[in-house]
Design an enzyme around this catalytic site. Structure first.
Site, short mmCIF file in Angstrom:
data_model
loop_
_atom_site.label_atom_id
_atom_site.label_comp_id
_atom_site.label_asym_id
_atom_site.label_seq_id
_atom_site.Cartn_x
_atom_site.Cartn_y
_atom_site.Cartn_z
N LYS A 86 59.36 -37.94 -0.32
CA LYS A 86 58.26 -38.56 -1.06
C LYS A 86 56.95 -38.22 -0.37
CE LYS A 86 57.30 -43.11 -1.14
NZ LYS A 86 57.29 -44.51 -1.60
N THR A 113 46.30 -47.88 -5.90
CA THR A 113 46.13 -47.75 -4.45
C THR A 113 47.13 -46.76 -3.88
OG1 THR A 113 45.39 -50.04 -4.36
CG2 THR A 113 46.17 -49.09 -2.30
N ARG A 144 60.93 -49.68 -6.04
CA ARG A 144 61.85 -49.73 -4.89
C ARG A 144 61.34 -50.67 -3.81
NH1 ARG A 144 58.75 -48.35 -0.37
NH2 ARG A 144 58.80 -46.13 0.16
N ALA A 175 49.08 -54.12 -7.55
CA ALA A 175 50.23 -53.51 -8.23
C ALA A 175 51.56 -53.90 -7.60
CB ALA A 175 50.07 -51.98 -8.21
N GLN A 176 51.62 -53.93 -6.27
CA GLN A 176 52.89 -54.22 -5.62
C GLN A 176 53.35 -55.66 -5.90
OE1 GLN A 176 54.47 -51.53 -4.44
NE2 GLN A 176 52.58 -50.43 -4.92
N VAL A 180 54.60 -56.67 3.10
CA VAL A 180 54.75 -55.39 2.43
C VAL A 180 53.57 -54.44 2.72
CG1 VAL A 180 54.84 -54.35 0.10
CG2 VAL A 180 56.15 -56.42 0.61
N ASP A 215 51.07 -50.14 6.48
CA ASP A 215 51.33 -48.73 6.29
C ASP A 215 50.48 -47.86 7.20
OD1 ASP A 215 48.98 -49.34 4.95
OD2 ASP A 215 49.89 -49.15 2.97
N LYS A 240 47.22 -51.85 11.08
CA LYS A 240 47.16 -52.69 9.87
C LYS A 240 48.34 -53.66 9.87
CE LYS A 240 47.11 -52.71 4.82
NZ LYS A 240 47.60 -52.06 3.60
N SER A 287 58.36 -54.81 5.84
CA SER A 287 58.61 -53.73 4.89
C SER A 287 57.51 -52.68 4.95
CB SER A 287 58.69 -54.33 3.47
OG SER A 287 58.80 -53.32 2.50
#
Lengths: 366, 366
Positions: free
Chosen positions: B82, B98, B126, B153-154, B238, B241, B245, B306
């Site tokens: 990905k 995003t 996912r 969105a998440q 979540v 990334d 952060k 996550s």
């Protein structure tokens, strides 16, 4: 490529054929050699971040291969990523090229995939162009005889590219696979050169320039003896792409000016694996930025350690996309789920008119 | 996907819409949760090699983003990669999500690109499914109230996925952006749930399950206070990334069972950055392989860290491609320059009938 941020341009083998047909293979190669030279001459590490490639070893039955990613970022503009695989038995087992690749271009402002193009032809082309750049800087200007050790796909573009910058009049071909060795003349007939199948010994003795582009196994090198070479020989060692895979004798490297395409990568998977870092010469960028400094080496033994440099992929991708755009080639596809409510992953999937499945169409009519 | 090795299947947003329409969003999410659970339960590090993601930092004007590659190899079968970008101001500045991504599937036997699909919807799906798996293992079975911190969105797919495994009857929504906070009810209306805009303090006090999915800046966390939480709260964090952060207070992590999706990655860019390795609990795989061992934690404070795990991308890619194949969706494209003489890069470009440019067609009629 400041196009619609909701669509991706696919540039397929058919599009590349149209570009080659329109420009001619010689003009395309000349343009790529010029563009690569310019990209190297003006390279600025503050503006362009090139990553050493990384990837997976592939457990092929007889000999390992690899699948790797080669990323490069032009700050404020785009990221180019080539995904490239090396499967030495592809031609024999599947009728497929040893090297299969695709090149992607991403907008750094949004992360959007701007374009995806074939990387098989692009890789052969840019690997040839890189050897042409290195050879022009390091080979004797009187070079007329070129020896190709390994007569596969890469040999074709090595010969084509170097022929564009040297008045080659004789081609000596050697491959451990007799079929590949014999068929090289047919595959390079468009160059109008005299291609002779010879022994490795004759090739080594008579070549002014040598390109090694073999699928030698890890630990199976060297592929030439290094004995009785011309004192001014320039060698483009193209085959290295895995730790442990090398093509040249260590003694030859030790007595030559060894020019890596990308030092940190060559130390891991190039000919430079065999020598100490302090024995390595200028990298390709340094060479192109300072041609006069290394001019005296044209009469001595030199090696271009060509592992494949992501900057080359950036240059060939940009060049092909420019031509695709100019000629109205490529297919615009609504690939990513974008263009609806940015905060709702399901939005586009509920709106029947947002991106009809039958909307696959040419970017511009042609 | 043992199809023609000279063609690549494109699965676009339109194809994904057809899959969602045919299956229904609930059935698709249920199937993904099952498939992910099974992939984790049967995970064998000898057969599947997952790489920690790597990438470029993107110099966005107000807040850095990133463009990363997330590779995973199933030995003897396929590699899934990905390419994913995070651009926190995409919705506001460009009307784009995003997170923008594409998922690619490569044949390990040849290196051929089998398929390329949208990764925007797939990632949201996912990431939701992963939280559902973790929440089922770690949240109190009596959980009815879910709090969403960050309503982008998440949040939509977090809520959808967790709703599939818990009888949620109340949704508390908090976002520093009032528009996103207000519009969440509309975007999740398909779930038929009561969505209340609340203060962060009320959300923290009343939620049995919390999902943090924010674009907080590097160094800008935590996004919740961690005070007055329910003793049995389960939190899916979540948003992490990037190095630096994080979303949760360190004290909360220290008193909770912290379950990383992929330990080596979470230590670099997840909540686990804030604690010592010995303070980290079982990873998601361990949790799913040994549900009984951690059952007592359902009445205590737990955190799912996550960051996004490449195995999840492998599972969702395979699932979507299976449905595309079953439904005759996707577009077969002759992308790579393969299928001609494997030893001649110019062969296909000389043969007018090999891969006509107008040959873009649906893989199967539908």
């Amino acid at each position: 490529m400041k196009s619609d941020a909701t669509r991706t341009l696919l540039v397929t083998r058919s599009d590349l054929r149209c570009i080659v047909e329109e420009l001619g293979a010689d003009a395309l190669m000349d343009e790529l050699i010029r563009a690569l030279t310019e990209a190297l001459r003006t390279f600025d590490g503050e503006l362009t971040e090139v990553r050493k490639r990384d990837g997976f070893l592939l457990d092929h039955p007889r000999q390992p291969g690899c699948l790797e990613w080669m990323p490069v970022m032009q700050r404020g503009s785009a990221v180019t990523v080539k995904m490239v695989s090396y499967s030495p038995f592809n031609p024999e087992a599947h009728g497929l090229p040893t090297i299969i690749a695709t090149n992607s271009l991403y907008d750094v402002n949004t992360g959007h995939l701007i374009a995806l193009m074939d990387g098989v032809f692009a890789t052969a082309l840019r690997t040839g162009a890189a050897s042409a750049v290195a050879t022009r800087a390091l080979a004797s200007p009187d070079s007329r005889v070129i020896g190709l050790v390994g007569c596969g796909a890469q040999a074709v573009t090595q010969l084509h590219a170097i022929r564009r910058v040297f008045p080659i009049n004789e081609v000596l071909a050697y491959d451990t696979n007799p079929e590949a060795q014999q068929s090289l003349a047919r595959r390079t007939a468009f160059l109008g050169l005299d291609v002779k199948v010879v022994t490795l010994a004759e090739l080594e003795e008579r070549s002014d320039i040598i390109c090694t582009a073999t699928s030698v196994a890890v630990g199976g090198g060297p592929v030439i003896s290094g004995k009785a070479l011309k004192p001014h020989v320039h060698i483009n060692a193209v085959g290295s792409d895995l730790p442990g895979k090398t093509e040249l004798p260590k003694e030859l490297l030790e007595r030559s000016l060894v020019c890596p395409d990308f030092l940190v990568q060559c130390l891991v998977e190039g000919e430079c694996q065999q020598i100490r870092p302090e024995q390595v010469g200028p990298d390709l960028t340094t060479l192109v930025k300072n041609p006069d400094v290394y001019e005296s080496w044209r009469q001595r033994s030199t090696v271009f350690d060509s592992t494949g440099y992501a900057l080359e992929d950036q240059v060939v991708t940009a060049l092909m996309l420019r031509h695709a755009e100019r000629l109205g080639l490529g297919t615009s596809v609504g690939l990513e789920t974008v263009g609806g409510d940015a905060l709702d992953p399901y939005a586009l999937l509920r709106e029947p008119d947002a991106a009809p499945v039958r909307d696959l169409r040419r970017a511009t009519g042609s």
